[in-house]
Design an enzyme around this catalytic site. Structure first.
Site, mmCIF file in Angstrom:
data_model
loop_
_atom_site.group_PDB
_atom_site.id
_atom_site.type_symbol
_atom_site.label_atom_id
_atom_site.label_comp_id
_atom_site.label_asym_id
_atom_site.label_seq_id
_atom_site.Cartn_x
_atom_site.Cartn_y
_atom_site.Cartn_z
ATOM 1 N N ASP A 151 -2.275 8.323 4.075
ATOM 2 C CA ASP A 151 -1.924 7.122 3.638
ATOM 3 C C ASP A 151 -3.367 6.568 3.462
ATOM 4 O OD1 ASP A 151 0.805 8.065 4.016
ATOM 5 O OD2 ASP A 151 1.363 7.129 5.547
ATOM 6 N N ASP A 184 13.378 4.702 0.442
ATOM 7 C CA ASP A 184 12.817 4.071 1.735
ATOM 8 C C ASP A 184 14.010 2.694 2.312
ATOM 9 O OD1 ASP A 184 10.343 5.456 0.632
ATOM 10 O OD2 ASP A 184 10.116 3.271 0.297
#
Length: 243
Positions: A130, A8
């Site tokens: 998500d 990330d």
């Protein structure tokens, strides 16, 4: 079953967030390229890259470092974070080594666009779903919609999506174990391959997906804290898959 390490990127650095909160970050490396090389050496067959700034701002922000990562490894990557228009998709898929791009917000908000890009790039579009308590969250997890994750997954069926990456936000970065039940429900609801993400805390968690036909599992924080060893995780996944 693939074990997919996550990198990330925020402000050019490799970080992990807690439950997707941008102010709850831990910087694990100033040099994401080194991290990518490490995961490649440990046997990763695919690496998951996320442009966190891009996810929040809706346009890619860390493209330079992402390019550097791709150029310095042979392992294919998948990329997500702020991919909301055709040009960005074409740019990323034009880079050698990019296996697929992950769209999230735009897939929920614009099914026509999703169908169009899936037709253009039949094997290269993944959708990130998500979910917070089973409900879809978009725009870098800031906006919680009214749509159930399972309903969005069903809507994507028939659009030509190559894979769904299902993340349980409440568990992400918490090292609390994955949401096996919710993942199983999604796997059974659609014919699209599913990758599970969020909450992986030990190799035992990989075994908890035994008997569920997953394409892969994304592991983030646990690799950085040392709770999971990537080589070992890959061996366990292969054993689970064959048993």
């Amino acid at each position: 079953m693939l074990i997919i390490p996550a990198i990330d990127i925020k402000g050019g650095k490799c970080v992990r967030l807690t439950q997707g909160k941008m102010n709850a970050e831990t910087v694990y490396s100033e040099n994401p390229v080194e991290i990518a090389k490490r995961w490649e050496e440990s046997g990763a067959k695919l690496i998951h890259l996320v442009d966190l700034d891009g996810a929040i701002e809706g346009i890619p922000k860390n493209q330079e470092i992402i390019k550097k990562i791709i150029q310095s490894i042979k392992t294919p990557v998948e990329i997500g974070g702020g991919i909301r228009d055709l040009k960005v998709i074409q740019d990323y898929l034009g880079m050698k080594g990019v296996q697929r791009v992950i769209i999230g917000t735009i897939a929920q908000e614009n099914p026509e666009f999703t169908e169009k890009v899936c037709k253009m790039f039949p094997k290269n579009i993944a959708v990130g779903i998500d979910a917070k308590d089973g409900i879809v969250a978009t725009r870098g997890w800031v906006k919680v919609t009214k749509e159930k994750a399972i309903d969005l997954a069903k809507r994507l069926e028939g659009l030509g999506v190559s894979c769904i990456i299902y993340t349980d936000i409440a568990r992400d970065g918490m090292l609390s174990g994955p949401n096996v039940k919710a993942t199983k429900e999604i796997v059974h609801a659609v014919n699209i391959p599913i990758v599970a993400s969020g909450g992986m805390s030990s190799v035992k968690d990989i075994e908890s997906f035994k008997g569920i036909a997953l394409e892969g599992i994304i592991i983030g924080k646990a690799l950085y804290t040392g709770d999971i060893d990537l080589k070992q995780a890959i061996e366990v996944a292969e054993a689970v898959h064959h048993s």
